[in-house]
Design a protein around this motif. Structure first.
Motif, PDB file in Angstrom:
ATOM      1  N   PRO A  56       0.807  -1.226   0.000  1.00 33.89           N
ATOM      2  CA  PRO A  56       0.000   0.000   0.000  1.00 33.89           C
ATOM      3  C   PRO A  56       0.841   1.278   0.000  1.00 33.89           C
ATOM      4  O   PRO A  56       0.420   2.299  -0.549  1.00 33.89           O
ATOM      5  CB  PRO A  56      -0.823  -0.118   1.287  1.00 33.89           C
ATOM      6  CG  PRO A  56      -0.883  -1.585   1.568  1.00 33.89           C
ATOM      7  CD  PRO A  56       0.414  -2.165   1.073  1.00 33.89           C
ATOM      8  N   CYS A  57       2.020   1.226   0.594  1.00 34.18           N
ATOM      9  CA  CYS A  57       2.851   2.438   0.671  1.00 34.18           C
ATOM     10  C   CYS A  57       3.415   2.846  -0.686  1.00 34.18           C
ATOM     11  O   CYS A  57       3.927   3.955  -0.834  1.00 34.18           O
ATOM     12  CB  CYS A  57       4.003   2.210   1.648  1.00 34.18           C
ATOM     13  SG  CYS A  57       3.442   1.675   3.262  1.00 34.18           S
ATOM     14  N   ASN A  58       3.364   1.942  -1.681  1.00 35.11           N
ATOM     15  CA  ASN A  58       3.984   2.228  -2.981  1.00 35.11           C
ATOM     16  C   ASN A  58       2.953   2.307  -4.117  1.00 35.11           C
ATOM     17  O   ASN A  58       3.335   2.207  -5.289  1.00 35.11           O
ATOM     18  CB  ASN A  58       5.001   1.125  -3.329  1.00 35.11           C
ATOM     19  CG  ASN A  58       6.187   1.086  -2.376  1.00 35.11           C
ATOM     20  OD1 ASN A  58       6.138   1.687  -1.314  1.00 35.11           O
ATOM     21  ND2 ASN A  58       7.228   0.375  -2.741  1.00 35.11           N
ATOM     22  N   THR A  59       1.679   2.498  -3.797  1.00 36.21           N
ATOM     23  CA  THR A  59       0.663   2.414  -4.851  1.00 36.21           C
ATOM     24  C   THR A  59       0.633   3.638  -5.776  1.00 36.21           C
ATOM     25  O   THR A  59      -0.041   3.627  -6.792  1.00 36.21           O
ATOM     26  CB  THR A  59      -0.753   2.199  -4.271  1.00 36.21           C
ATOM     27  OG1 THR A  59      -0.941   3.141  -3.228  1.00 36.21           O
ATOM     28  CG2 THR A  59      -0.931   0.793  -3.757  1.00 36.21           C
ATOM     29  N   HIS A  60       1.363   4.691  -5.428  1.00 33.56           N
ATOM     30  CA  HIS A  60       1.419   5.869  -6.317  1.00 33.56           C
ATOM     31  C   HIS A  60       2.644   5.814  -7.231  1.00 33.56           C
ATOM     32  O   HIS A  60       2.936   6.792  -7.925  1.00 33.56           O
ATOM     33  CB  HIS A  60       1.462   7.155  -5.478  1.00 33.56           C
ATOM     34  CG  HIS A  60       2.612   7.217  -4.516  1.00 33.56           C
ATOM     35  ND1 HIS A  60       2.842   6.244  -3.556  1.00 33.56           N
ATOM     36  CD2 HIS A  60       3.608   8.128  -4.360  1.00 33.56           C
ATOM     37  CE1 HIS A  60       3.927   6.566  -2.865  1.00 33.56           C
ATOM     38  NE2 HIS A  60       4.408   7.689  -3.333  1.00 33.56           N
ATOM     39  N   PHE A  61       3.329   4.707  -7.266  1.00 31.62           N
ATOM     40  CA  PHE A  61       4.616   4.657  -7.964  1.00 31.62           C
ATOM     41  C   PHE A  61       4.508   4.673  -9.487  1.00 31.62           C
ATOM     42  O   PHE A  61       5.493   4.961 -10.164  1.00 31.62           O
ATOM     43  CB  PHE A  61       5.413   3.430  -7.516  1.00 31.62           C
ATOM     44  CG  PHE A  61       6.187   3.653  -6.237  1.00 31.62           C
ATOM     45  CD1 PHE A  61       5.780   4.598  -5.319  1.00 31.62           C
ATOM     46  CD2 PHE A  61       7.323   2.919  -5.955  1.00 31.62           C
ATOM     47  CE1 PHE A  61       6.482   4.819  -4.139  1.00 31.62           C
ATOM     48  CE2 PHE A  61       8.043   3.122  -4.783  1.00 31.62           C
ATOM     49  CZ  PHE A  61       7.624   4.070  -3.882  1.00 31.62           C
ATOM     50  N   ARG A  62       3.325   4.345 -10.029  1.00 30.47           N
ATOM     51  CA  ARG A  62       3.200   4.462 -11.490  1.00 30.47           C
ATOM     52  C   ARG A  62       3.300   5.928 -11.889  1.00 30.47           C
ATOM     53  O   ARG A  62       3.911   6.274 -12.898  1.00 30.47           O
ATOM     54  CB  ARG A  62       1.864   3.882 -11.943  1.00 30.47           C
ATOM     55  CG  ARG A  62       1.865   2.376 -11.933  1.00 30.47           C
ATOM     56  CD  ARG A  62       0.495   1.850 -12.233  1.00 30.47           C
ATOM     57  NE  ARG A  62       0.543   0.452 -12.589  1.00 30.47           N
ATOM     58  CZ  ARG A  62      -0.541  -0.288 -12.738  1.00 30.47           C
ATOM     59  NH1 ARG A  62      -1.740   0.236 -12.577  1.00 30.47           N
ATOM     60  NH2 ARG A  62      -0.432  -1.546 -13.057  1.00 30.47           N
ATOM     61  N   VAL A  63       2.681   6.794 -11.074  1.00 31.47           N
ATOM     62  CA  VAL A  63       2.743   8.236 -11.344  1.00 31.47           C
ATOM     63  C   VAL A  63       4.179   8.727 -11.157  1.00 31.47           C
ATOM     64  O   VAL A  63       4.714   9.479 -11.982  1.00 31.47           O
ATOM     65  CB  VAL A  63       1.777   8.996 -10.398  1.00 31.47           C
ATOM     66  CG1 VAL A  63       1.937  10.505 -10.538  1.00 31.47           C
ATOM     67  CG2 VAL A  63       0.336   8.572 -10.669  1.00 31.47           C
ATOM     68  N   VAL A 144      20.452   6.350  -9.232  1.00 38.79           N
ATOM     69  CA  VAL A 144      19.846   7.371  -8.377  1.00 38.79           C
ATOM     70  C   VAL A 144      18.644   6.744  -7.691  1.00 38.79           C
ATOM     71  O   VAL A 144      17.874   6.011  -8.320  1.00 38.79           O
ATOM     72  CB  VAL A 144      19.371   8.604  -9.191  1.00 38.79           C
ATOM     73  CG1 VAL A 144      18.682   9.615  -8.275  1.00 38.79           C
ATOM     74  CG2 VAL A 144      20.532   9.263  -9.903  1.00 38.79           C
ATOM     75  N   PHE A 145      18.492   7.043  -6.411  1.00 38.18           N
ATOM     76  CA  PHE A 145      17.342   6.529  -5.666  1.00 38.18           C
ATOM     77  C   PHE A 145      16.284   7.621  -5.519  1.00 38.18           C
ATOM     78  O   PHE A 145      16.605   8.771  -5.208  1.00 38.18           O
ATOM     79  CB  PHE A 145      17.770   6.046  -4.267  1.00 38.18           C
ATOM     80  CG  PHE A 145      16.829   5.022  -3.704  1.00 38.18           C
ATOM     81  CD1 PHE A 145      17.166   3.691  -3.710  1.00 38.18           C
ATOM     82  CD2 PHE A 145      15.576   5.390  -3.232  1.00 38.18           C
ATOM     83  CE1 PHE A 145      16.284   2.724  -3.246  1.00 38.18           C
ATOM     84  CE2 PHE A 145      14.680   4.442  -2.778  1.00 38.18           C
ATOM     85  CZ  PHE A 145      15.036   3.103  -2.772  1.00 38.18           C
ATOM     86  N   VAL A 146      15.041   7.255  -5.767  1.00 34.49           N
ATOM     87  CA  VAL A 146      13.919   8.174  -5.515  1.00 34.49           C
ATOM     88  C   VAL A 146      12.956   7.480  -4.565  1.00 34.49           C
ATOM     89  O   VAL A 146      12.435   6.409  -4.869  1.00 34.49           O
ATOM     90  CB  VAL A 146      13.183   8.542  -6.820  1.00 34.49           C
ATOM     91  CG1 VAL A 146      11.960   9.409  -6.507  1.00 34.49           C
ATOM     92  CG2 VAL A 146      14.114   9.271  -7.782  1.00 34.49           C
ATOM     93  N   SER A 147      12.746   8.080  -3.410  1.00 36.05           N
ATOM     94  CA  SER A 147      11.800   7.501  -2.446  1.00 36.05           C
ATOM     95  C   SER A 147      10.389   7.984  -2.756  1.00 36.05           C
ATOM     96  O   SER A 147      10.198   9.065  -3.333  1.00 36.05           O
ATOM     97  CB  SER A 147      12.179   7.914  -1.019  1.00 36.05           C
ATOM     98  OG  SER A 147      13.460   7.422  -0.700  1.00 36.05           O
ATOM     99  N   GLY A 148       9.418   7.184  -2.314  1.00 39.22           N
ATOM    100  CA  GLY A 148       8.023   7.516  -2.606  1.00 39.22           C
ATOM    101  C   GLY A 148       7.464   8.631  -1.745  1.00 39.22           C
ATOM    102  O   GLY A 148       6.458   9.241  -2.076  1.00 39.22           O
ATOM    103  N   GLY A 149       8.112   8.884  -0.613  1.00 37.06           N
ATOM    104  CA  GLY A 149       7.654   9.955   0.269  1.00 37.06           C
ATOM    105  C   GLY A 149       6.649   9.480   1.298  1.00 37.06           C
ATOM    106  O   GLY A 149       5.909   8.519   1.073  1.00 37.06           O
ATOM    107  N   PRO A 150       6.630  10.175   2.451  1.00 35.13           N
ATOM    108  CA  PRO A 150       5.716   9.781   3.524  1.00 35.13           C
ATOM    109  C   PRO A 150       4.278  10.233   3.281  1.00 35.13           C
ATOM    110  O   PRO A 150       4.030  11.186   2.537  1.00 35.13           O
ATOM    111  CB  PRO A 150       6.297  10.500   4.750  1.00 35.13           C
ATOM    112  CG  PRO A 150       7.018  11.680   4.186  1.00 35.13           C
ATOM    113  CD  PRO A 150       7.516  11.286   2.827  1.00 35.13           C
TER     114      PRO A 150
END
Ligand code: FES
Length: 577
Positions: A56-63, A144-150
């Motif tokens: 659930p924490c990564n469900t915006h990752f397509r955007v 490069v790492f990109v985190s999804g954010g809190p």
């Protein structure tokens, strides 16, 4: 003088061919409308996506991936997105940690086996960050790492509530009869109300901070909320930057140096970060070839204060952290106080100090100055003694100060099921001075080293107003949890550690100032007990669980699989037809 020819890109070994293989490698990619010019030798960038509805924490990752893609295109690269195994902390059983190494293998082989010159890693939920970073480290391309954010702060009846931290406290309140089941259910909907990962300084926020402190993520990566437009800007800028990094041939090993790890360890102390970072950073370091030891955590963390007043150690949440200045403001404090290797290179091409030296702080209650810290001297403490000859750790900032020196008699639970069966029993022989001991929850024992080390207190003591007790195990604990909790005892019980020999009533002595943890039982008695101890069998006779059980290392070595340490590099495998 003739201009030096640029080295051939890795991807050219696929897309630059003018033979049957070139036809095969290009033609199938064209099936979704990719024009010819994308194969003209421009950098091919992999976007490694841990999107999943089961995470659930990564469900915006397509955007998020779309924004990275825009950035890659803008900089003249050719983006190719690919999925890897995603590890959702809340749904995956018996624990996401069991699969961290499997996901790392997925990431490593996916990167190496494909026509990629550089990679952007998208991680968020706890284990999705270390797993793909471990895999990428074993390939060592520009990364490069990109985190999804809190997530946004949880809001419940006018107060802020934090992921995990308030789950633990509210479930204790429920068990102590302080809140109703209806209130408990209502809080469920209030806590997680936007995209993103846990918004306390749990493992996800800690690891997002770690990748920023390591220099493998762009400045500001750790704290921008998942739903803030600036998170998408960061992803887009990362997409642009990775194309340049390929051009500059700056591989991951130029970023993940010993200095970078030392910066990250100190940053972890300053943010009051999760104990899980210890295992994950050791595992990443071993992949890239940096020798990082448990003792480094203790040595480097000493003298570092916790500056960030966030749950679980404090009261604020990641959203507040971002508005206050985020990790750059913390790193600036460290750098100004001689606790940062200022020259460590970061992926934006600047040194870490260049990135943070002018970073503003907008709220000194959230990010305290080093001279007036939120909590003093609070790095991770590494304990030794006959109960943990290979080490055990405790996070003093999340513990009750008076319990940091304590002697008590053991109340032993042989497994987490044994614990759940007996903890509510009013007849359980336990008082507030007891030391709760949990066995068989380490890497092999669980399997996967579950986050169960912060055992809830017995209801009968909760009702008396007891809020903390000393707890010891070979397990991990959620980064959102708190208490006087000793974790990661090495060797674990299932590997024949002394922990396996503890019996009810044994005296245990904890002295965090002296870094000691001892079972006060004679060695002759322990020898006798050892004779009747039997090593457990693998929980399954086949498949990944068996591979894991046979090869997992102990926590002090990052709980990686023994054959995964180190890297195989970015060689191009032979043709596939
Ligand atoms: Fe995904 Fe906490 S459950 S970060």
């Amino acid at each position: 003088m003739a201009k030096k020819k640029a080295p051939e890109r890795r991807s050219a070994r696929w897309f630059g061919r003018q033979d049957i293989y070139g036809f095969i490698y290009r033609s199938w990619v064209k099936n979704r409308g990719v024009p010819n010019d994308q194969f003209d030798g421009r950098p091919v960038i992999g976007i490694c996506n841990t999107w999943s509805e089961l995470t659930p924490c990564n469900t915006h990752f397509r955007v998020l991936a779309e924004h990275v893609r825009h950035g890659v295109l803008e900089a003249g690269g050719f983006p190719l997105e690919f999925p890897v195994m995603s590890l959702g902390e809340t749904l995956l059983r018996p624990t996401a940690m069991l699969y961290r190494n499997l996901a790392s293998m997925d990431a490593e082989e996916s990167i190496r086996g494909n026509p990629l010159d550089g990679v952007v890693l998208l991680g968020g939920c706890d284990k999705t960050t270390p797993s793909i970073l471990m895999g990428a480290a074993s390939v060592d391309l520009p990364t490069v790492f990109v985190s999804g954010g809190p997530m946004l702060s949880g809001k419940y009846r006018g107060t802020d509530i934090g992921s995990g931290t308030n789950v633990w406290s509210m479930s204790e309140d429920l068990r102590a009869g302080k809140i109703t089941l209806e209130e408990f259910h209502e809080a469920e909907s209030c806590m997680h109300r936007s995209h993103g990962h846990c918004m306390t300084m749990g493992t996800a926020s800690t690891m997002a901070s770690m990748v920023e402190a390591l220099g493998v993520a762009m400045p500001g990566n750790a704290a921008i909320p998942a739903v803030d437009a600036r998170r998408n800007v960061l992803a887009r800028m990362a997409g642009r930057r990775i194309v340049e990094l390929v051009g500059e041939n700056i591989c991951l090993s130029k970023i993940l140096t010993r200095q970078a790890f030392e910066n990250a360890i100190r940053a972890n102390a300053a943010i009051g970060g999760s104990t899980n970072a210890v295992i994950h950073l050791i595992a990443v370091a071993r992949r890239i070839g940096v020798e990082l030891k448990l003792a480094d955590w203790d040595r480097l963390g000493r003298g570092v204060h916790t500056l960030v007043n966030l749950m679980p150690s404090g009261k604020y949440l990641m959203e507040d952290f971002y508005y206050a200045g985020g990790l750059p403001a913390v790193l600036r404090e460290l750098g100004a106080n001689g606790l940062l290797h200022r020259n460590a290179l970061t992926v934006n091409g600047k040194s870490i100090w260049e990135n943070v030296k002018d970073a503003p702080c907008w709220n000194r209650d959230v990010i305290t100055p080093f001279k007036r810290p939120f909590k003093k001297n609070t790095g991770i403490a590494v304990l030794r003694g006959n109960l943990c000859p290979g080490g055990a750790i405790i996070k003093p900032s999340a513990a009750t100060p008076r319990l940091l020196k304590h002697r008590g008699r053991a109340v032993v639970f042989e497994s987490i099921e044994d614990f759940h069966r007996r903890i509510g029993d009013p007849a359980l022989d336990i008082d507030e001075k007891s030391v709760m001991v949990l066995k068989n929850c380490g890497p092999k024992g669980y399997p996967g080293m579950a986050e169960v080390g912060n055992m809830p207190l017995p209801p009968k003591l909760l009702k008396k107003g007891v809020t903390d007790m000393v707890r010891i195990s070979d397990a991990r604990m959620s980064g959102t949890a708190y208490g006087t909790v000793v974790l990661h005892a090495v060797p674990e019980a299932a590997a024949g550690g002394t922990l396996a020999l503890v019996q009810n009533g044994d005296l245990i002595e904890l002295d965090v100032a002296k870094r000691r943890l001892n079972l006060l039982v004679s060695s002759s008695e322990l020898k006798k007990r050892r004779q009747s101890w039997k090593a457990p069998k693998a929980p399954l006779a086949r498949g990944y669980w068996k591979l894991y059980f046979d090869h997992v290392l102990q926590a002090d070595q990052g709980a990686d699989l023994d054959f995964l340490a180190g890297k195989s590099g970015s060689f191009v495998p032979r043709d596939n037809h």
